[in-house]
Design an enzyme around this catalytic site. Structure first.
Site, short mmCIF file in Angstrom:
data_model
loop_
_atom_site.label_atom_id
_atom_site.label_comp_id
_atom_site.label_asym_id
_atom_site.label_seq_id
_atom_site.Cartn_x
_atom_site.Cartn_y
_atom_site.Cartn_z
N SER A 141 0.84 -1.19 0.00
CA SER A 141 0.00 0.00 0.00
C SER A 141 0.87 1.24 0.00
O SER A 141 2.03 1.21 0.46
CB SER A 141 -0.89 0.01 1.26
OG SER A 141 -1.50 1.27 1.45
N TYR A 154 -2.21 -1.13 10.21
CA TYR A 154 -2.29 -1.48 8.79
C TYR A 154 -1.04 -0.99 8.06
O TYR A 154 -0.42 -1.73 7.29
CB TYR A 154 -3.54 -0.85 8.19
CG TYR A 154 -3.73 -1.05 6.71
CD1 TYR A 154 -4.53 -2.08 6.23
CD2 TYR A 154 -3.12 -0.20 5.78
CE1 TYR A 154 -4.72 -2.27 4.86
CE2 TYR A 154 -3.31 -0.38 4.41
CZ TYR A 154 -4.11 -1.41 3.96
OH TYR A 154 -4.29 -1.58 2.61
#
Length: 295
Positions: A141, A154
């Protein structure tokens, strides 16, 4: 389009979002696909759509090591081998910060986003060695490289995914197994709604809404689509990328090139904001400086 003819791929998180786009793109490129997910209704619909001779759906909770190892074996059982693994399954993880960290949520997030990437790769290696080469693709990401895009747990997990990909690439190169990470930007999928705790149907509706309004957030002027990530994955999985390993590939519509004022002339500079100078005053200052330089 990449050529994946004759290749067998496993995609986790394959029933929706980026993973679903991956199944569609990989099949169009000639691959046979094992689609792993826990959304059984959507997964079985994929198998019906493409036919069991091309796509097999396997229920797999990637945090369950026995199920994950069996997923790798299913490629051999169904299609005779394994050439490509795309570790893609995930969700937004625990939303809590450091001070109020939910430790149970932390463990679940790390198991889902990072441990399964380690384990999935481990379980795939023997099958890829048997084929003489392979390609592992891991979904990271932009939160791995920039703060402010996702919760801290995350983001740290996704940083781990990116760095794991580089380290594993070095370790597995001797087996002709390539490992690369894709760092998606703002892709309109149900992960946003799911992170908020919305039911799957509402999360899917939220993804559609985001696709309509999210373009202003990035230089390219539109929100990302699952297909944007899937096309990159297909390229990395193909023989055309045979000299590429250990890479981290941003696919983010330019979202990480800089703050909005670096690409949007209508956005104000944070420096000018701090000085209390608005856009009109800044333009007057620029004209005055230009005039002074010419006199």
């Amino acid at each position: 389009m990449a050529d994946l003819s004759g290749k067998v791929a496993i995609i986790t998180g394959a029933a929706s979002g980026i993973g679903l786009a991956g199944v569609e793109v990989f099949v169009a490129a000639g691959a046979k696909v094992i689609a792993g997910d826990i959304q059984d209704e959507k997964g079985k619909a994929l198998e019906t759509r493409f036919g069991a001779d091309t796509v097999r759906y396997i229920h797999c909770d990637v945090t369950d090591m026995e199920e994950l190892e069996a997923l790798m074996q299913s490629a051999v059982d169904a299609f005779g081998g394994l050439d490509i693994l795309w570790n893609n399954a995930g969700h937004g993880g625990t939303p809590t910060g450091v001070e109020d960290l939910d430790l149970e949520g932390y463990d679940h997030t790390m198991n889902l986003l990072l441990k399964q990437v380690f384990a999935g790769t481990k379980f795939a290696i023997p099958h890829m060695k048997a084929r003489g080469k392979g390609s592992v693709i891991n979904t990271s990401s932009i939160s791995a490289v920039c703060a402010g895009y996702a919760p801290i747990t995350y983001s740290v997990a996704k940083k781990g995914v990116a760095h794991f990909s580089k380290l594993a690439a070095g370790e597995l190169a001797k087996h002709q197994i390539r490992v690369n990470a894709i760092l998606p930007g703002f892709i309109a999928t149900s992960i946003f709604g799911a992170t908020l705790g919305l039911p799957r149907e509402q999360a899917d509706q939220m993804a559609e809404m985001l696709s309509q309004v999210g373009g202003k957030m990035q230089p390219i002027g539109r929100v990302g689509r699952g297909n944007d990530i899937a096309e990159m994955a297909a390229f990395l999985a193909s023989d055309a990328a045979g000299f590429i390993t250990g890479g981290e590939f941003l696919v983010d519509g330019g979202m990480t090139v800089g703050p909005p004022h670096s690409w949007n002339e209508d956005a104000s500079s944070p420096v000018l904001d701090a000085l209390g100078i608005d856009a009109e005053q800044a333009e007057q200052m620029r004209l005055a400086m230009t005039s002074g330089a010419q006199s």
